[in-house]
Scaffold this motif. Structure first.
Motif, PDB file in Angstrom:
ATOM      1  N   ALA A  35       0.816  -1.215   0.000  1.00 43.68           N
ATOM      2  CA  ALA A  35       0.000   0.000   0.000  1.00 43.68           C
ATOM      3  C   ALA A  35       0.849   1.264   0.000  1.00 43.68           C
ATOM      4  O   ALA A  35       0.452   2.296  -0.556  1.00 43.68           O
ATOM      5  N   ASN A  36       2.038   1.209   0.624  1.00 46.14           N
ATOM      6  CA  ASN A  36       2.823   2.431   0.819  1.00 46.14           C
ATOM      7  C   ASN A  36       4.086   2.494  -0.025  1.00 46.14           C
ATOM      8  O   ASN A  36       4.701   3.563  -0.131  1.00 46.14           O
ATOM      9  N   GLN A  37       4.510   1.370  -0.601  1.00 44.28           N
ATOM     10  CA  GLN A  37       5.718   1.334  -1.419  1.00 44.28           C
ATOM     11  C   GLN A  37       6.911   2.004  -0.716  1.00 44.28           C
ATOM     12  O   GLN A  37       7.567   2.898  -1.257  1.00 44.28           O
ATOM     13  N   PRO A  38       7.219   1.611   0.503  1.00 41.80           N
ATOM     14  CA  PRO A  38       8.308   2.277   1.233  1.00 41.80           C
ATOM     15  C   PRO A  38       9.671   1.717   0.844  1.00 41.80           C
ATOM     16  O   PRO A  38       9.782   0.654   0.215  1.00 41.80           O
ATOM     17  N   ASN A  39      10.734   2.442   1.248  1.00 42.52           N
ATOM     18  CA  ASN A  39      12.078   1.882   1.107  1.00 42.52           C
ATOM     19  C   ASN A  39      12.350   0.979   2.316  1.00 42.52           C
ATOM     20  O   ASN A  39      11.548   0.884   3.243  1.00 42.52           O
TER      21      ASN A  39
END
Length: 713
Positions: A35-39
């Motif tokens: 959902a957030n596509q974080p690193n």
């Protein structure tokens, strides 16, 4: 995108294989990532924010070592400490639902065939011991397979070594109270037939609220009975090879000679040394290596407490000397006897257990009025009489007395009773004459050692030694500094009293070769024109041996001083010299120029170095003195070869101001500073530090020297 190219995907894959998260947690964090596509850093923060994993666990998972976090029924939460025998972790007992401390024994310590048998025997004995409020309780053990460990109760606090590093020397009453509790715990172990053999400040834990004091590492003690069960002669050989011998800073003389023959009085000696350490912040005897320290334990009188802590009562100094008597017969004979002797120096009963520090470093734990240490009904030599000589009378470092004669058949006693004691008179006169000569010699040596420090000079080996003024600086680096690593903090104020005489350059291959007769330097053997290349591939012990030999070679030179010697710089001295008054990452400013100001590994997109990206990595270091001098006139502080320091390594600094700090009293590795021709610019900053075992060497590690006064022996 494959996990090999995507750090986030790789981290999630490591999480799945580690087994530290439940299937529901894995599914939930996977959905959050989609959902957030974080690193990867954001994923790590989120897992930690949800309190699913600790920072330590996250680092282990990231490194692909997540499976090692699960040990039988225990999940490792954090690394609490490590030493020569193993590592201690905070862990969660999934079966009992409680946190414990787990000690995992180093596998290399179990290579001897009798070692596993000894561990099993001793830990089983601990398990049968009755619980005691001052001894850590062993809850479980696993001595099968490749990983040997045991679980103990977890104490939320720290050891006395950490307490002294963080706060400095402890108040008298507080220190004595901790040692009294440790002595009571040691008495309980002694009653069960155990000798600890590794009493030291780091093996005494104190809870955060200071209500609980626990003796730890009894799992590595020796049973006084059933020696043959440990493997007979093999059992003795384990100890002789360093399996369990103790810590050189606190080792009793008889333990240095024969570790298998000691009794509980060796632990009492170590308690005396521990008390001295927590009152002064210094180990009883300094030395360049363990052998030198052990020799001093066997031959030199105990140190004077009041020279460093004039606020301490004279009786307490004598109590420490009593504990640290060379002969075990002249010490307290039981830990209980020591605990009772400490009682007069401890807090009054009405004082709350949790003190409020509001009156300076020695204001907490008000003590009872000091009283002479009483005599107890034990068949031993007491430290009495404890009355002090008149104030204007010079006190020796230790008064050694013959024990009271009990036998009426003693020939010396009968001779004295038969008439005028001429023998005693002659003995007294002889001792007075010898003592006068020794006192005069010591006085002359003392006066000569206090001569004005030499100015900058070039010694007989062509080494330039530069005299620096003392001063204050900020040691370490802030997290905002480019290249900052966790072991560089917290940044704190350090005072170097000075003057500091330090080598202007690193020791060269040819200088080392002339002094020692041989050189381990790899570049010196392979490169042409080796004369001015820095020596490298030296161990910490090699560097100290060079300093000792150079001191002998230099005696009688115009710049030499009695009571002075060459040694390695402390870590604080090294950084003070490297910074040369600069608050930037380098003595030359925020960035450093390759070849002109430092020699290092040039990389693409170098954030701190100014150099040609096409420069090829160097095969050897550059000759000493090839780069610009800093404001103190020193060269090669940044790069070229990394440099040994005298300190033991600890991954964090104290968070309080320090004066001439010397690092922790023991450890596994020594500090290496300055980076080298093999490291990038971020690793050659003034604050950058690394570690290396003192018996190891690298082809990019050398050293420079300091010339300084040493304790007169």
């Amino acid at each position: 995108m494959s996990s090999a190219a995507d750090p986030t995907a790789a981290f999630l894959a490591n999480l799945r294989t580690s087994g530290v998260l439940s299937p529901a947690q894995l599914q939930e964090i996977q959905a959050w990532v989609e959902a957030n596509q974080p690193n990867v850093q954001a994923v790590a923060r989120e897992v930690n924010r949800r309190e699913w994993l600790t920072v330590f666990q996250i680092k282990e998972v990231f490194r692909g070592r997540g499976r090692d976090l699960i040990l039988d029924r225990y999940v490792l939460l954090d690394l609490l400490g490590e030493g020569g025998m193993g590592r201690v972790y905070q862990a969660h007992d999934t079966r009992m639902g409680r946190d414990v401390a787990v000690k995992i024994i180093r596998r290399d310590k179990l290579t001897h065939p009798a070692a596993a048998s000894r561990f099993k025997q001793e830990i089983e004995a601990l398990g049968k011991m009755a619980k005691h409020p001052n001894v850590i309780n062993v809850l479980d053990a696993n001595l099968e397979g490749r990983t040997h460990f045991y679980a103990m109760e977890y104490i939320n606090g720290g050891d006395l070594t950490k307490m002294v590093r963080d706060r400095g020397p402890l108040p008298v009453a507080e220190a004595c109270e901790y040692l009294r509790h440790a002595a009571l715990g040691l008495q309980h172990a002694s009653d069960a037939g155990l000798v600890h053999r590794d009493i030291k400040p780091s093996n005494i834990l104190v809870s955060r609220d200071r209500r609980v004091v626990k003796l730890v590492d009894l799992g590595l003690a020796r049973l006084m009975e059933n020696e043959d069960a440990a493997g007979g002669e093999d059992g003795h050989r384990i100890t002789q090879e360093g399996f369990v011998i103790g810590t050189p800073d606190f080792l009793a003389p008889e333990q240095a000679r024969n570790p298998m023959a000691v009794d509980i009085r060796a632990d009492i000696y170590a308690l005396g040394g521990t008390l001295y350490y927590i009152l002064t912040g210094k180990v009883p005897y300094d030395g360049a290596n363990p052998t030198e320290k052990l020799l001093k334990h066997c031959t030199e009188p105990p140190p004077n407490l009041r020279a460093i802590r004039p606020d301490s009562p004279p009786e307490l100094e004598r109590l420490i000397h009593w504990c640290m008597a060379k002969s075990a017969d002249n010490r307290p004979q039981t830990p209980l006897q020591l605990a009772l002797a400490l009682q007069p120096f401890c807090p009054r009963p009405e004082v709350p257990a949790t003190p409020v520090h509001s009156g300076g470093p020695h204001a907490a734990f008000p003590a009872r009025p000091y009283a002479p240490v009483p005599a107890y009904p034990y068949p031993v030599a007491n430290p009495a009489p404890l009355s002090l000589p008149p104030p204007d009378e010079e006190r020796p470092s230790q008064i050694f007395k013959l024990p009271q004669q009990e036998s009426t058949t003693d020939p010396i006693r009968r001779r004295g009773e038969s008439g005028f004691p001429w023998g005693v008179v002659l003995l007294f006169l002889g001792l007075f004459f010898v003592g006068s000569l020794l006192s005069w010699a010591a006085y002359k040596q003392f006066m000569q050692s206090e001569e004005t420090p030499p100015e900058s000079f070039t010694n007989s080996e062509g080494m330039r030694v530069v005299k620096l003024p003392g001063g204050k600086f900020r040691m370490g680096s802030m997290v905002e500094e480019v290249g900052h690593r966790a072991n560089e903090g917290p940044e704190h104020e350090v005072t170097i009293t000075g003057p500091l005489l330090i080598g202007a350059t690193e020791v060269s291959h040819s200088q080392f070769l002339r002094v020692m007769g041989s050189s381990p330097s790899i570049s010196g053997k392979r490169a042409h024109k080796t004369q001015n290349l820095p020596v490298e591939s030296v161990t910490w012990d090699d560097a100290n041996a060079f300093c000792k030999k150079l001191t002998e070679v230099e005696r009688g030179q115009p710049w030499s001083r009695k009571g002075w010697a060459y040694r390695l710089p402390t870590e604080a001295e090294w950084e003070y010299a490297a910074r040369a008054g600069s608050e930037h990452p380098f003595a030359f400013g925020p960035r450093v120029i390759f070849g002109k100001q430092a020699v290092y590994l040039v990389t693409e997109d170098d954030p701190l170095g100014i150099g040609d990206d096409q420069t090829k990595p160097l095969l050897f270091p550059s000759p000493i003195g090839s780069t610009d001098a800093n404001a103190f006139g020193l060269q090669d502080m940044h790069g070229n070869v990394a440099e040994w320091c005298s300190d033991w390594y600890k991954p964090v600094y104290p968070d309080t101001p320090q004066t001439d700090p010397t690092g922790p009293p023991d450890g596994d590795s020594r500090v290496v500073r300055g980076g080298s021709f093999k490291t990038p610019s971020t690793a050659i900053r003034s604050a950058s530090r690394e570690l290396l075992r003192p018996d190891r060497s690298r082809d990019d590690v050398g050293f420079r020297v300091v010339y300084a006064p040493v304790e007169i022996k």
